[in-house]
Design a protein around this motif. Structure first.
Motif, short mmCIF file in Angstrom:
data_model
loop_
_atom_site.label_atom_id
_atom_site.label_comp_id
_atom_site.label_asym_id
_atom_site.label_seq_id
_atom_site.Cartn_x
_atom_site.Cartn_y
_atom_site.Cartn_z
N ALA A 6 0.48 22.78 20.00
CA ALA A 6 0.49 21.32 20.21
C ALA A 6 -0.10 20.63 18.91
CB ALA A 6 -0.34 20.65 21.28
N ASN A 7 0.92 20.07 18.10
CA ASN A 7 1.05 18.98 17.26
C ASN A 7 0.08 19.80 16.03
OD1 ASN A 7 0.71 16.76 16.09
ND2 ASN A 7 -1.83 16.57 16.02
N GLY A 8 1.06 21.17 15.54
CA GLY A 8 0.75 22.21 15.22
C GLY A 8 -0.40 23.22 15.22
N ILE A 9 -1.54 22.51 16.70
CA ILE A 9 -2.48 22.73 16.91
C ILE A 9 -2.93 24.06 17.37
CG2 ILE A 9 -5.31 22.83 16.76
CD1 ILE A 9 -4.46 21.58 13.97
N ALA A 10 -3.42 25.21 17.36
CA ALA A 10 -3.66 26.44 18.37
C ALA A 10 -4.44 26.33 19.96
CB ALA A 10 -3.66 28.34 18.12
#
Length: 300
Positions: A6-10
């Motif tokens: 999500a948003n480049g974050i795991a």
């Protein structure tokens, strides 16, 4: 537990309640894992027909740890703020709000009821302010606006926030004792929790993951984020603000200021409640959240 990007974050998350229920996204507070949303409260919300989603914020629990960012310079950040300069931080609360919206994207959820506690309430406020099309309702619990003129935490509560206790790898018993004492200091004087239960929860948190530098980076994000009142004035989602009458960490004035700055917001003050979610109040907190859910249905 499931994991997504999500948003480049795991991001680590889980879901409770009926598959067809209206989605409700829970955002936890400073340095706290999603498991700090107690199972009893999740069940109370699921029993009311909601599909409840909780997740580990970035830098916490089993979600992605931003190791490359290093430890923040908290005194330096404070110095920059005092001089009116932009502080150097790894991320802000706006980034954390984008994580929450990114999780909704990953789960293919167009709109959800958004609930946040403490720092999570600050993040939830930003979701409602900056991503209004994704928000059915907003519930801000034991949180505040970023208004620097509000009364501060008590000295005892500030000490608990700034003293994280001994390293559990070297002194696990001391670490757990510190957790029990901290919970007592900031908790609900009218609804005290069983110290044995608090101790077991602290042990469970430690065994799940222990990452104190993530706490520090989230703390820095909160310090560096500006007063939210200008943004809150534009919130259109039906809003309920829940706050403890006896909160020593975020005094009641923070909840009052939040409600006063969100158009049409309803303030629910819970007697004897401090800065925690004690079992005795699961029903009252769930009922407060449902007030926001019901207001959304009326608006719709």
């Amino acid at each position: 537990m499931p994991r997504t990007t999500a948003n480049g974050i795991a991001i680590e998350y889980d879901i409770h309640g009926p598959a067809g229920g209206e989605p409700l996204l829970l955002i936890m507070g400073l340095g706290a894992q999603m498991t700090r949303w107690p199972d009893g409260l999740l069940q109370a919300l699921a029993d009311r027909g909601l599909r409840v989603i909780r997740f580990d914020n970035r830098d916490v629990g089993l979600s992605e740890h931003l190791d490359a960012a290093g430890a923040p310079d908290l005194p330096g950040i404070m110095g920059s703020l005092m001089k009116g300069e932009k502080p150097d931080v790894a991320y802000t609360l706006d980034d954390m709000a984008s994580d929450a919206v990114g999780l909704l994207d990953a789960l293919d959820i167009p709109r959800a009821h958004i609930v946040g506690a403490s720092l999570g309430g600050m993040v939830a406020q930003l979701v409602a302010a900056d991503h209004s099309q994704r928000v059915l309702s907003l519930t801000s619990i034991m949180s505040t606006t970023g208004n620097r003129a509000l009364p501060p935490a008590t000295p005892e509560a500030i000490a608990v926030l700034n003293n994280r206790g001994p390293d559990p790898a070297e002194d696990l018993e001391g670490f757990l004792d510190h957790g029990v004492n901290s919970a007592k200091v900031i908790g609900s004087p009218g609804h005290p929790q069983d110290p044995a239960v608090v101790r077991e929860r602290a042990l469970s948190d430690y065994r799940r993951t222990f990452y104190p530098v993530g706490f520090a980076r989230q703390y820095a994000a909160a310090m560096a984020s500006p007063d939210r009142r200008p943004k809150l004035a534009g919130v259109t989602a039906p809003t309920v603000v829940i706050h403890g009458e006896a909160d020593p960490l975020v005094p009641l004035a923070g909840g009052q200021d939040t409600a006063e700055n969100i158009p049409g917001a309803e303030l629910v003050v819970i007697p004897g409640m401090g800065h925690d979610l004690p079992p005795q109040l699961y029903g009252a907190i769930a009922d407060g959240i449902m007030r926001a859910v019901a207001r959304a249905k009326t608006v719709a």
